[in-house]
Structure formats: C-alpha cells, structure tokens
Design an enzyme around this catalytic site. Structure first.
Site, short mmCIF file in Angstrom:
data_model
loop_
_atom_site.label_atom_id
_atom_site.label_comp_id
_atom_site.label_asym_id
_atom_site.label_seq_id
_atom_site.Cartn_x
_atom_site.Cartn_y
_atom_site.Cartn_z
N ARG A 193 1.59 19.10 7.36
CA ARG A 193 1.13 18.48 8.74
C ARG A 193 -0.16 18.24 9.00
O ARG A 193 -0.61 17.09 9.28
CB ARG A 193 1.79 19.30 10.07
CG ARG A 193 3.45 19.49 9.96
CD ARG A 193 3.63 20.31 11.25
NE ARG A 193 5.02 20.58 11.39
CZ ARG A 193 5.72 21.70 10.86
NH1 ARG A 193 4.99 22.64 10.10
NH2 ARG A 193 7.28 21.94 10.85
N ASN A 248 -3.92 9.69 11.49
CA ASN A 248 -3.38 9.89 12.90
C ASN A 248 -4.27 9.86 13.83
O ASN A 248 -4.27 9.63 15.01
CB ASN A 248 -2.28 10.94 12.89
CG ASN A 248 -0.88 10.49 12.08
OD1 ASN A 248 -0.89 9.24 11.58
ND2 ASN A 248 -0.06 11.14 11.87
N HIS A 275 2.04 24.26 16.17
CA HIS A 275 3.17 23.61 15.27
C HIS A 275 2.74 23.70 13.70
O HIS A 275 2.66 22.58 13.24
CB HIS A 275 3.50 22.06 16.07
CG HIS A 275 4.73 21.55 15.25
ND1 HIS A 275 5.82 21.92 15.19
CD2 HIS A 275 4.66 20.22 14.69
CE1 HIS A 275 6.66 21.26 14.70
NE2 HIS A 275 5.89 20.16 14.20
O1 TXD Z 1 7.72 18.17 16.21
C1 TXD Z 1 6.86 17.25 16.05
N1 TXD Z 1 5.89 17.02 16.94
C2 TXD Z 1 7.27 16.55 14.54
C3 TXD Z 1 6.20 15.14 14.82
C4 TXD Z 1 8.43 16.19 14.15
C5 TXD Z 1 8.74 15.40 13.46
C6 TXD Z 1 7.70 14.09 13.01
N2 TXD Z 1 6.39 14.20 13.59
C7 TXD Z 1 5.54 13.37 13.40
O2 TXD Z 1 5.85 12.02 14.49
C8 TXD Z 1 5.21 12.61 12.16
O3 TXD Z 1 4.58 13.29 11.19
C9 TXD Z 1 4.56 11.24 12.34
O4 TXD Z 1 3.12 11.60 12.67
C10 TXD Z 1 5.07 10.74 13.89
C11 TXD Z 1 6.22 9.89 13.94
O5 TXD Z 1 7.23 10.08 12.89
P1 TXD Z 1 8.38 8.79 12.62
O6 TXD Z 1 9.23 9.50 11.47
O7 TXD Z 1 8.78 8.06 13.63
O8 TXD Z 1 7.25 7.79 11.64
P2 TXD Z 1 7.68 6.25 11.42
O9 TXD Z 1 8.95 6.11 11.31
O10 TXD Z 1 6.67 5.94 10.24
O11 TXD Z 1 7.11 5.63 12.63
C12 TXD Z 1 5.92 5.62 13.21
C13 TXD Z 1 5.63 4.18 13.73
C14 TXD Z 1 5.68 2.88 12.53
O12 TXD Z 1 6.63 2.06 13.20
C15 TXD Z 1 4.30 2.44 12.68
O13 TXD Z 1 4.10 0.93 12.61
C16 TXD Z 1 3.77 2.88 14.24
O14 TXD Z 1 4.11 3.90 14.25
N3 TXD Z 1 2.42 2.71 14.22
C17 TXD Z 1 1.83 2.30 15.32
N4 TXD Z 1 2.43 2.01 16.70
C18 TXD Z 1 1.45 1.60 17.44
N5 TXD Z 1 0.04 1.85 17.38
C19 TXD Z 1 -0.59 1.82 16.25
N6 TXD Z 1 -1.86 2.29 16.24
C20 TXD Z 1 0.37 2.35 15.20
N7 TXD Z 1 0.28 2.76 13.82
C21 TXD Z 1 1.37 2.84 13.23
#
Ligand code: TXD
Length: 319
Positions: A88, A95, A175
C-alpha cells in the site's frame, strides 16, 4: 430534500459505492472522475437499473467540481490501486499528488461536507487530505478499520462455523501490516476469543494465521485479480460510514481519525474507535488496552508516523 453524495473517483470502488448508495436510497449521487466518461457511463448504467430495484435518486457523472457543489458527503477513491507485489505504501507518491488536486477541488465547493477518504496508503493520504483542504478534522475521516475488522470477523466465522452476526471484534492502528486485531475486545457468541483458545476450541496457531491473513487481506485479492484491488468490501465499509453520518446513528466504528493527544498521539491520523453521527467524528473512544495491545498499537502508530515522514520528504509543505 434528498442529501447530495459526491464520489470522487468512479473506478472499481467508486462504481460499487454508487450502486450501494442507490440501492439504499441514501441520497442523490454525483460521480466525479478525471475520466469523465467512466463517471457518466456508470452513473447512467446504475440509473437505468432504478425501475428494476425501485429506487428514486438522481445520478450524474462529471469531471467538473462545480457539479459537486454543496455536497453533504464526499467519498474519495481517486488514485491508483496496487499491482501484485506492491505494498500500500508504494502508492504514496502518485496518490499524494492526486489527493492534493482533490483537496483543492472539494474545499472550495463543499466546505461543510463529511469527507470519507478511501485512497491508499490510507492513514497518510487522509491526513494529507485534511491538511491540504483545511477542512475541519472532525469532518475528514479515513475508511480502513471497518474493512480490516470485517475481513477478520469473516475469517473467524469461517473457521469456527459461526454466523458473522455473532462475532464482535475490531482491528485498529495503521491500515498496513502493523494493523492490530484487538483480541481482548473480540467475542464469539458472547465468549472472549482467548477463552476459546484456552478451552482448545481455537488453536493459537490458527488464530495467528487468521490475523496474518487479515493483514494481507488486500494483497491476497490483488494477487487473484492481477489488475486492481478489492472493491466490494471496501465500498460496503465506506457506505456504512456515510450512512452513520447521514442518519446520525452514533455507531462506534473503527476509522482513521485525527488524534490530538488520544492514545498518546498528536497530529496524526490512525485507526481508532470513533463515534460517527451528524457532527461527523463526534468522539474518539479511548480504550483500556492490555500491555500487549498498547505495544502493538504504538508500533502501528510508529509505522504511520514513518510513512508521514516520507510524505513530508515528497511535499515539505505538509507539517
Ligand atoms: O481499505 C482501504 N482504504 C483500501 C483502499 C481498500 C481497497 C482499495 N484502496 C484504494 O482505493 C486503492 O489502493 C486505490 O488507491 C483507491 C481506489 O481503488 P479502486 O480500485 O477504486 O481504483 P480504480 O478502479 O483505479 O479507480 C480510481 C479512479 C479511476 O477511475 C481514476 O480515473 C480516478 O480514480 N482518478 C481520479 N479521479 C479524480 N481526480 C483525480 N485526480 C484522479 N486521478 C485518478
């Protein structure tokens, strides 16, 4: 007047959040993503299921922060997930930059929102989000402990063949691999887990293996999926926090919250039991920890502090 719930990030978790919120009719949903098409497509797809599941809420997708204005709740998953073999913490650099953009976007448009951060590495990212945005510390909280606790309870229920509703427990601290399963606060059908171990109903080695599997719970799924990480259980956990705020349920939930002296910790976010209600994080609950749990918790806090030091090296403006 329906509440307004904005999801920043419409990826795997964001899409699942939107669907769960729609099914529970918690409020109107704005799905925001830098890839506007993902947000628009998923919002429209979920909206088209409303006649089947008989929910009446508005769903829109956007890449414009003005469409998220005056949100009551904001849930942030913007960021990149892990790939197999990554920790992580490996996500920190990329991020951290993303969460700064998000902080700038939401602080101007939704100063009164309850903000739930899910993006990893969670404890430091939620802390950076609060510092970058300047939003009130009791209105910015991280989701991790509910997920980690849910994984721990699920593994115990499988091992002991006990319904999940009959198991009470929670996981605190950072976490990451240093997270702490609070065994003194774990009960199975009203019986302390250590009693089950001393009665020979649960082998200590098995319990330790379950704790280890909980710590690696995310990596296990990343390995299966190869592309992406867990999203159903993380989304369910985020929705529990949002619902608790919106309905003023005042549940005690393990969340990454700002510590201002509690647990001998200052100026840090980490997983602790909190009461969530209409006031946001209304209270940090201080437990009487055993010597062992105190040691393990302090070790976990240290891991978060070390990662925050790494974040400050990347962005010295973080204090
Ligand atoms: O327990 C917890 N907190 C964790 C968190 C559990 C599981 C996953 N965890 C984390 O959540 C994972 O390591 C990622 O950092 C996030 C999101 O996971 P997800 O699986 O939803 O990732 P995706 O499917 O890649 O979605 C991320 C989206 C994607 O559509 C990008 O286009 C968008 O984020 N994105 C943005 N949106 C807005 N603004 C910006 N700057 C941006 N950059 C990327």
């Amino acid at each position: 007047m329906r509440k307004k719930i904005t999801l920043i990030g419409a990826g795997q978790i964001g899409g699942t959040l939107a669907h769960l919120i729609a099914l529970k009719q918690l409020g109107d949903v704005v799905m925001f993503d830098v890839v506007a098409g993902i947000a628009k497509g998923k919002a429209l797809d979920i909206a088209q299921s409303s006649p089947v599941n008989e929910f009446n809420i508005n769903l829109i997708g956007t890449d414009k922060y003005e469409d998220t204005k005056d949100s009551d709740v904001i849930i942030i998953t913007a960021g990149v997930p892990r790939k197999p073999g990554m920790t992580r913490d490996d996500l920190l650099g990329v991020n951290l930059k993303i969460i700064k953009q998000v902080a700038d976007g939401i602080s101007k448009t939704s100063p009164n929102a309850f903000v739930i951060c899910i993006t990893n590495p969670l404890d430091v990212i939620v802390m950076a989000l609060q510092k970058y945005s300047g939003l009130p510390k009791n209105k910015v909280v991280g989701m991790a402990g509910i997920l980690d606790s849910s994984r721990f309870i699920y593994f115990l229920s499988q091992e002991l063949n006990v319904p999940v509703q009959k198991i009470k427990s929670f996981v605190l601290g950072g976490h990451g691999d240093s997270m702490v399963a609070m065994l003194d606060f774990t009960e199975i059908e009203g019986k302390k887990i250590n009693q089950l171990v001393s009665e020979g109903k649960l082998k200590k080695e098995k319990l330790n293996a379950i704790i280890e599997r909980t710590k690696k719970g995310g990596a296990e799924i990343v390995k299966f999926l190869e592309k992406g990480s867990a999203f159903y259980a993380p989304a369910a956990s985020g929705v529990e926090m949002a619902e608790c705020y919106l309905k003023d349920l005042k549940k005690q939930l393990p969340c990454a919250a700002y510590l201002n002296g509690q647990y001998n910790t200052e100026n840090l976010y980490a997983g602790v039991p909190v009461i969530i209600g209409a006031g946001g994080v209304e209270k940090v609950v201080e437990l009487n920890l055993s010597e062992q749990e105190k040691k393990d918790f302090e070790n976990s806090i240290k891991a978060v502090q070390e990662l925050f030091e790494a974040a400050k090296k990347i962005d010295p403006s973080l204090k």
